[in-house]
Design a protein around this motif. Structure first.
Motif, PDB file in Angstrom:
ATOM      1  N   TYR D 226       0.710  -1.031   0.147  1.00 38.77           N
ATOM      2  CA  TYR D 226      -0.087  -0.109  -0.091  1.00 38.77           C
ATOM      3  C   TYR D 226       0.886   1.275  -0.056  1.00 38.77           C
ATOM      4  O   TYR D 226       0.410   2.301  -0.350  1.00 38.77           O
ATOM      5  CB  TYR D 226      -1.117  -0.051   1.162  1.00 38.77           C
ATOM      6  N   PRO D 246       1.128   8.228   7.898  1.00 38.28           N
ATOM      7  CA  PRO D 246       1.671   7.672   6.700  1.00 38.28           C
ATOM      8  C   PRO D 246       1.387   8.454   5.354  1.00 38.28           C
ATOM      9  O   PRO D 246       1.653   8.183   4.145  1.00 38.28           O
ATOM     10  CB  PRO D 246       1.117   6.245   6.478  1.00 38.28           C
ATOM     11  N   HIS D 247       0.656   9.627   5.691  1.00 43.56           N
ATOM     12  CA  HIS D 247      -0.091  10.337   4.576  1.00 43.56           C
ATOM     13  C   HIS D 247       0.933  11.597   4.269  1.00 43.56           C
ATOM     14  O   HIS D 247       0.668  12.407   4.933  1.00 43.56           O
ATOM     15  CB  HIS D 247      -1.484  10.605   4.618  1.00 43.56           C
ATOM     16  N   ARG D 261      -6.977   8.714   0.973  1.00 49.94           N
ATOM     17  CA  ARG D 261      -5.933   9.474   1.139  1.00 49.94           C
ATOM     18  C   ARG D 261      -4.554   8.749   0.675  1.00 49.94           C
ATOM     19  O   ARG D 261      -4.496   7.801   0.980  1.00 49.94           O
ATOM     20  CB  ARG D 261      -5.672   9.950   2.623  1.00 49.94           C
ATOM     21  N   GLY D 262      -3.805   9.596   0.242  1.00 50.39           N
ATOM     22  CA  GLY D 262      -2.663   8.531  -0.389  1.00 50.39           C
ATOM     23  C   GLY D 262      -1.476   8.353   0.587  1.00 50.39           C
ATOM     24  O   GLY D 262      -1.327   9.066   1.493  1.00 50.39           O
ATOM     25  N   PHE D 263      -0.665   7.194   0.036  1.00 50.69           N
ATOM     26  CA  PHE D 263       0.401   6.802   1.001  1.00 50.69           C
ATOM     27  C   PHE D 263       1.650   7.588   0.517  1.00 50.69           C
ATOM     28  O   PHE D 263       1.591   7.735  -0.628  1.00 50.69           O
ATOM     29  CB  PHE D 263       0.709   5.553   1.257  1.00 50.69           C
TER      30      PHE D 263
END
Lengths: 325, 325, 325, 325
Positions: D226, D246-247, D261-263
């Motif tokens: 991920y 982590p974002h 929301r992106g990592f």
């Protein structure tokens, strides 16, 4: 029309179930209570003078007495043909637990054990997607279960020890989400020396190796201090499921010191739905004759894993489990 | 021992209340239902052939019929001496709403109106701290109420229009948290032209000026698409309270595309406690003879504010309210 | 090889740019500074005795002097053939702003104005997806811009007022993300009476109607107290973009009182990348001869919208804008 | 005026440092580069034909070559009197690492090793509060370090194995935050059989027992899929510090499928400040003659812990460390 539950025991968990049965459950209602303490009368339902009387006045029983009586009452209920919901553990003595499971099987009555996480909507949704293969192959399981404040030492004496009392919930969740466990390695510490006096611990890390080859890790504490925490993560080759929502309420209070959100204090606040759902699910089993989602066998295996963790902690060695072919 | 509620109307809100009364409420139970549609029988409680019969068979009534009957049934209940919980609005006709409030006052029966947010734990906690002065002087109130998908146009025709149907919840919350409103300026848009055909809108921004001098802003939509949203923020000179928790569940699904968390689809999923709590609170008023936390007067003022918003939207002018000294 | 920037003005914004140019920017470097205060010497680059000298010693200028000098210096730079990055506003006097824009156009030099949000990665990503149509039709724009603590009143006197100084950033973001604005309705309050003494406000709500038919709402405050906030939401018919991340750091401190996360104190902490990125983007325009992403025209329109907001606040009326066909 | 760094090696980490030195660092600049590959020329600074020439043209060196050359170049730099920043590990051979540390000590030059987390603002803030006693006694340390996608197997061959390459960062963080480690128990799995072919693993759980009596647990993965994750938690008797963010970006994209929301993809995106800060800190040591925050000794102990983890993994036994009195 709903299933009438006879509730034995009105300690902390008994009161949780009483509340669920009186407001919450839609498939079950509180039919009768039995407790040595007459304060049971406060619940406004008939009060049974004996467990035998309780069995007479209900469709099924929920057993939330002190642990020592669990197995015996389960056997008694089974012999009366009443389905049983029993708080974990079935017994601190393996033979008694086996006897209870066998009595229910012989009598053909359902036996469901109180692993509530199996009924929480978050874990249920995660399990459904994991079991459907959406996560791919499990690589890593990680879970934290932490109480806010330690229990009274008097309670500890009868709890079966840290792993049987606390870790057992995570061990059941591990099997449920990721399959059978091949070996257990446990590490413990008594940060508060009071626990060492009882030959017990208040902090543990348990490493699991699943039959699938995946690794798992559990951390547990009796005293996280900031609040109650129960968070789980399953990392797969396609996706990762993560349940990490320790704030039961959505209010954020913002001031110069930062944004503050409160934690759940205990399992009741953390699991507003699970305790209701497990009794409703049990009631459906009773009504429809279907098997429970978490069985006596599940309880035995979880207890065996807890015993393996205890042995590993005491010996400093990894303990392998015999996994049925 | 718990208060027996007679429920009139088994449309969407009626079913919400039926569920609360049959599983959830600890102070109230479903005593009887009345609905033109015999499907009401499914709830396993007596079915009244008329509203009069319903009144005979309950301690208090909950009215969740179509709006047109609210006021008349409230009056009828009051005249029978039965306390009334009524869904909002009391009436689309101000005189009828006033008559209903006055009938309850004359009969000395409690009247509680269905502004559920007043009973949600997040808003209750925020209100308590705001009213205790922890936030200082209110500077700004901001709230969003958005449906996921628009209702059927057939519903719209009888809803009293966007502001009376939707914004009224925010207007009540505004008064509750920040005090009386001095003026209202409303802006609307029909992003989907279907709403314009009914001379209605699907999107609105409403600006409030409180008597205290603070500003407030409400945004509303019939079709947020991503989910149901109800978020509120009150910014004070000492602190800011913010309730902005649109995810009813704690499961996060992580994959290459990012971390995904689901939204509540509707008010039932967003407010798992409020609908139960409002009926329990009503039951306590009935039992103890105490006044409800949200009264007929509150309902009238909220309706007046919604009417002011409608007028402002139509005229393009700010509308001032007469605030009682 | 990188573009040498001559920086005029070493007040708060000047120092932000100096830091970017000395550590951060990869396309530009600080070539020379000019400020009435010789403390400029601390930056370890040549110090120009006059703006004319600064122009001689750089490839392009960044103007961060007090507002009163912006337009005149921009004209002077344009006449020297130097590209200009100018802090907003170009001028509090519309004619001067127009003259500055025209001077740059006449000289064929790039003019970029300091709307930093256009270069922040979050807003850039949102804009890209919105402009690509992923959000569908815009329904609602909502944004909050709030300072932690009010500025010195002495600053206020020369700021052009609340809307020109503060709201102008949101007005530019609104146009950028959602297209041209057809009308503005502004509401203001001086929660702290000190602002009223300057005929100014510290809190505002501004409602926009876009040419597209969508609605927009801006809330602004000089004193959010809890921290600096800049959050934006664009709700479309297909999706909603939301930037609402006020915590610059990822550390959460958990204790019995709850989980605490700190806020950004100011725009520097909130926008760790934008101030660097805007100067790097400007440097690329200078180097490649491409037009800036935010132009003098953008600055003029944003100023016109701020003037409309001011007029609306003073008159209590909605102010329509002339939108070019 | 800033410290001129000579950079040896322009592989992945070398390029990270080159970028920091050319845009980011305010105390250091890129003076010269040395790499076997002439592509180094792209950085627009002098290119040294040999490491000896590099030493001549800089105030201090940063060594980011393949691991095999680290120790030898460190010794060479020390003998030239140049302070050294060296990527971890100093060497896969303990004697060489010791020799490098001793050479720097003998020459009286600073040696800083590339444990970047020691310079990230979140970890720095947590460490400061932990070391100040705000957290009370440490009870449990927990950390996750996971790559998004596995590296090329060719890289693995020279990496020193999983624990030396990956876990070593967590081992250093553990010591830094919680003190010396008394014993290590490591468990590994090759979920992807390709790793087993190299006698290596891609997933590990490592349990630490600190000298203080606290427990620690590290989980690591080569393929979280991920995104990149680096999260740390330290649970104390008074409070718990948790870094779990982590974002890297604040944009949330909301649609019917939920909020996305992106990592971060990798360590560069996860640590936008740490790589710059570690070189600035090194430059300050060079300039002021102060000792580095993370020393050769720290690197040796972290390597010893990684070696203990490797041994534990291979033998299935807990490995105790000799802790200096």
């Amino acid at each position: 029309m709903t299933v009438g539950i006879g509730l034995a025991g009105l300690g902390r968990m008994g009161r949780v179930h009483a509340r669920s049965l009186r407001g919450g459950c839609t498939e079950a209602h509180l039919a009768c209570v039995y407790d040595a303490d007459p304060a049971a009368a406060e619940f406004g339902v008939p009060w049974a003078a004996s467990f035998a009387e309780l069995l007479d006045r209900c469709d099924a029983v929920a057993i939330a007495t002190p642990t020592a009586a669990h197995a015996e009452l389960t056997v008694q209920a089974a012999e009366s043909g009443k389905p049983v919901f029993c708080e974990k553990p079935l017994s601190l003595v393996r033979e008694s637990a086996v006897a209870a499971v066998e009595a229910c099987a012989a009598a053909g009555v359902a036996l469901q054990v109180g692993f509530h996480r199996r009924f929480d909507p978050d874990w249920v949704a995660a399990a459904a997607r994991i079991h459907a293969g959406e996560l791919g192959q499990v690589q890593l399981f990680r879970t934290s279960l932490r109480d806010m404040d330690p229990p009274d030492p008097a309670f500890l004496a009868g709890s079966g020890g840290f792993f049987a009392d606390m870790t057992v919930h995570d061990l059941d969740a591990a099997r449920w989400l990721c399959g059978e466990v091949a070996s257990v390695t446990a590490h413990g510490a008594a940060i508060d020396p009071a626990f060492a006096e009882y030959d017990d611990i208040d902090t543990a890390v348990v490493v699991l190796r699943f039959v699938s080859g995946a690794l798992g890790v559990i951390d547990n504490s009796r005293s996280a201090r900031y609040g109650y925490e129960c968070s789980t993560e399953v990392m797969g080759t396609l996706a990762t499921a993560r349940i990490d929502a320790p704030h039961p309420r959505g209010l954020e209070w913002r001031s110069r010191g930062g944004a503050v959100r409160g934690f759940a204090r205990d399992f009741e606040e953390r699991f507003p739905f699970a305790y209701v759902a497990e009794l409703d699910a049990f009631a459906r089993c009773v009504r429809d004759g279907t098997p429970p989602r978490v069985t006596g066998h599940d309880a035995l295996v979880a207890s065996d894993l807890a015993a393996a963790a205890t042995e590993s902690w005491r010996t400093g060695r990894t303990v392998s489990l015999e996994v049925p072919a």
